[in-house]
Design a protein around this motif. Structure first.
Motif, short mmCIF file in Angstrom:
data_model
loop_
_atom_site.label_atom_id
_atom_site.label_comp_id
_atom_site.label_asym_id
_atom_site.label_seq_id
_atom_site.Cartn_x
_atom_site.Cartn_y
_atom_site.Cartn_z
N THR A 58 39.49 31.70 43.92
CA THR A 58 39.25 33.11 44.21
C THR A 58 38.56 33.31 45.54
N TYR A 60 36.56 36.72 47.73
CA TYR A 60 36.05 38.09 47.58
C TYR A 60 35.56 38.62 48.92
N LYS A 65 31.23 40.94 46.27
CA LYS A 65 30.86 39.64 45.73
C LYS A 65 29.67 39.80 44.77
N THR A 69 35.12 40.72 39.64
CA THR A 69 35.70 39.43 39.26
C THR A 69 37.21 39.59 39.14
N SER A 71 40.81 37.83 38.00
CA SER A 71 41.31 36.78 37.11
C SER A 71 42.79 37.04 36.85
#
Length: 124
Positions: A58, A60, A65, A69, A71
């Motif tokens: 990942t 950011y 940050k 999140t 996913s």
């Protein structure tokens, strides 16, 4: 061709949470890196988060940050963006994107498939 469809946007108070989903479909979808970008009123579109499909590496933007999140669920061909501690400055249209020719990238021009976008509004 890859089709991307975002869902989960809406209005939330500052400090609240939202989860965006991006469902991918099409014969050409073979697990490219996926990303979220956003565009606030009067501003250029900016990178938010990205994830590689197989390993799940990942990236950011500094501004999200620790609060957002990203996913993915490979079985469902779906990418998620969990947003917490939302701020009024997170208000924007959020876009899901796929980069078919790269393994890992945060550069907007590398993303060649885009969703229609979904509005997220954070009230103060």
């Amino acid at each position: 061709q890859v089709q991307l469809l975002e869902s989960g946007g809406g209005l939330v108070q500052a400090g609240g949470s939202l989860r965006l989903s991006c469902s991918a479909s099409g014969p050409s979808f073979a697990g490219p890196p996926m990303a979220w970008f956003r565009q606030a009123p009067g501003k250029e579109r900016e990178f938010v988060a990205a994830i590689t499909w197989k390993v799940g590496v990942t990236d950011y933007a500094n501004s999200v940050k620790g609060r957002f999140t990203i996913s993915r669920n490979s079985a469902k061909n779906t990418t998620y963006l969990e947003m917490r501690s939302l701020k009024p400055e997170d208000t924007a249209v959020y876009y899901c994107a796929a980069a078919s020719r790269f393994y890992r990238t945060t550069i907007e021009s590398h993303y060649d498939y885009w969703g229609q976008g979904i509005q997220v509004t954070v009230s103060s």
